[in-house]
Every structure is written in C-alpha cells, then in structure tokens.
Design an enzyme around this catalytic site. Sequence first.
Site, mmCIF file in Angstrom:
data_model
loop_
_atom_site.group_PDB
_atom_site.id
_atom_site.type_symbol
_atom_site.label_atom_id
_atom_site.label_comp_id
_atom_site.label_asym_id
_atom_site.label_seq_id
_atom_site.Cartn_x
_atom_site.Cartn_y
_atom_site.Cartn_z
ATOM 1 C CB CYS A 103 -1.618 -1.309 -3.101
ATOM 2 S SG CYS A 103 -2.106 -1.729 -4.790
ATOM 3 C CB CYS A 195 1.091 -9.202 -4.664
ATOM 4 S SG CYS A 195 1.414 -7.446 -4.973
#
Length: 358
Positions: A103, A195
């Site tokens: 990410c 997440c």
Amino acid sequence: MTLRVLAAMSGGVDSAVAAARAAEAGHDVTGVHMALSSNPQSYRTGARGCCTLEDSRDARRAADAIGIPFYVWDLAERFHRDVVEDFVSEYAAGRTPNPCLRCNEKIKFTALLDRARALGFDAVCTGHYARLEDGALRRGVDDGKDQSYVLAVCTPEQLAHAMFPLGDTTKAGIRAEAERRGLQVADKPDSHDICFIADGDTRGFLAGRLGSAPGPIVDTDGNELGEHDGAYAYTVGQRKGLRIGRPASDGRPRYVLDISPVTNTVTVGPRESLDVHELVGERPVWLSEPQAGPFGCRVQLRAHGEVYDCVAEPAGDRLRVRLATAARGVAPGQAAVLYEGDRVLASATIAETARIGA
C-alpha cells in the site's frame, strides 16, 4: 520555506497529529482521506482497519479541529488492483506478501503522490514513524512503532516529496499531544491486521477467491501426513492449523517449511529446518549509493522483526544476503531491508532462501 502539503489522513491519531504539526510549521496543508473500498462497510470497522466510513468521519473532524481544508479521494479501484489482487496472487504463487508495504509502495507514494504533484502540491505528509534527514530514510525514535521497514520500498525520488513529522516522537507522546490539541482521536485504538479482510479470516478470504484446491501435506522425506484445501492458506513458519493426523516420531511440533504451488504441496518439518542462512532478493530499491561488491550491514526480514548482521552483495537485478546467524521462518514475498545503523540502505523482495548444509 512554506510548502503546499497534502496530508494523508486515515482517521487515526498519528495522521491527525502529523497534519497538525505540518500546519503549525507554517505549511499550506490540505487534508485528504483515501477511500479504498467502493463499499467501506465491507472492510474492517472500529479499530480494526483504516478504510471505514467511521475513519473518514474521524479524519474530517480532525481536519476541522486543525483548521485545514479536507477532501475524500476515491482510490478504491487502484487499491483493489495493486494491493488486494496482488495479495491474492502472491499467496497463490506460494509467497507471503505484506499488504501494508504494498500500500505504501503503490498507493500512498505512487497513486496519491502522483496526483498530489499533478495538482501542485510539494509534498505528501503521513503519520509514519520514520525520519528523513538529508535525504536519508532513518528509523523513528520509538523502536516499537518504527515504520522505516514498510517505507523502504519507496524510491529516493518519492521520499524527496515525503514528510514524516512523527519520527522524533514516541507513540505515547503523540497521544498526549493529540489530547492537548483537542483532537477527538487521541484515544482511538491503533488499526491492526489486514484492513480489507472484514472478519480477519485470511484463509477464508483466500478460499473465496481461489477456491478449494486439495493437495498433500508431506514431511521432508515425502511421506504424506495429511491433506489441505489449498496451499495458499499456509505460510512458511506456520505451526497451528496444519491438520496433520499423527504426531512426529519424536513428539515435537512441526512447522511449514515450504509451499509449492506447482505441485500443490505443503512440506512440514522440525523447527530447526526453518533456519535460513542466505537469501536472494529481487527488485532491489537503493536508498543509498549502490555498492559495487559485498559489504557488511544489518538486515530486517519482517516488520518489527529481529535485525541480523549480514554481508550483502548486488547481483545484477538481485541482491544476495548472507546472514551471520541463522534467521528462522523467513517467507518469500516479504521484504529484506538493509540498514547501516538507523539508516535504510536498500530493500528487496525475498525470492529465495537457503540453509547451509541443506
């Protein structure tokens, strides 16, 4: 010098204080929350992630308290392609990825930074615990929160447009500062786990995308000990959930030693067989001048993991690392990050590991 700064605000305490510090330093700061799911309720809620509607609202409230403009940018499609799909494909290939590292590489310091630069911003500010000094990426002073490892995939060009205001402070200090600043997220728990896996069931998440793929679980002699539903559900070093019917002859626990997607086989064995003395990393990113030959340094092989003395050697588009003492349970797909003291020298994705005498 006043800079136009885009502050990435996840909705947590760290990014809120980072934005507040950047504004207090006199920079022209704009807050932005990255919407990383087309359906935020499908991602973790509460303290479990950084992609929820609750987090977006917390980020907006923090921006209002700081007194900076705030926007939400939709990066869901890019996040799904570059992080979620990468996560699935890496497990399918028998590797163990780090989605937070990916990410940072693909979203925060590529997609977000590229858009920020196109809009005339000078830098992206985040709440990472790391320091930038004279162009060098260094560890944050809080050893327990240091995030230089997951930032080591960023290029020098990207770091030249990055700002990490929290690197000189401990987490406890940041929470106390947030309280003094009147930020409602001062006591908000840290996010953890992955997440984009709503229930925390990584095996179930992968099975839903890769399907059932039964295969053998074998020992190092090739004896079949059991069966799995998909080799992708295992990672090197794993001990629990192996579903082996009978104990080892010596009564000791067994661990995952190897995952072969070609034969769909999971190999298990004793703990000492997890020892790794050498590794090869691919796609190296140099944050210092690349060395011409072998050089001594230290290497970290997982986030918040142990650091080992080593000798590293560039080998074309690869990086060879020989450890002074064996590391245990090193999984291909993770990052090997080289350090000199607290300074990051380079990173590479672990492609191969070897055990002396194996």
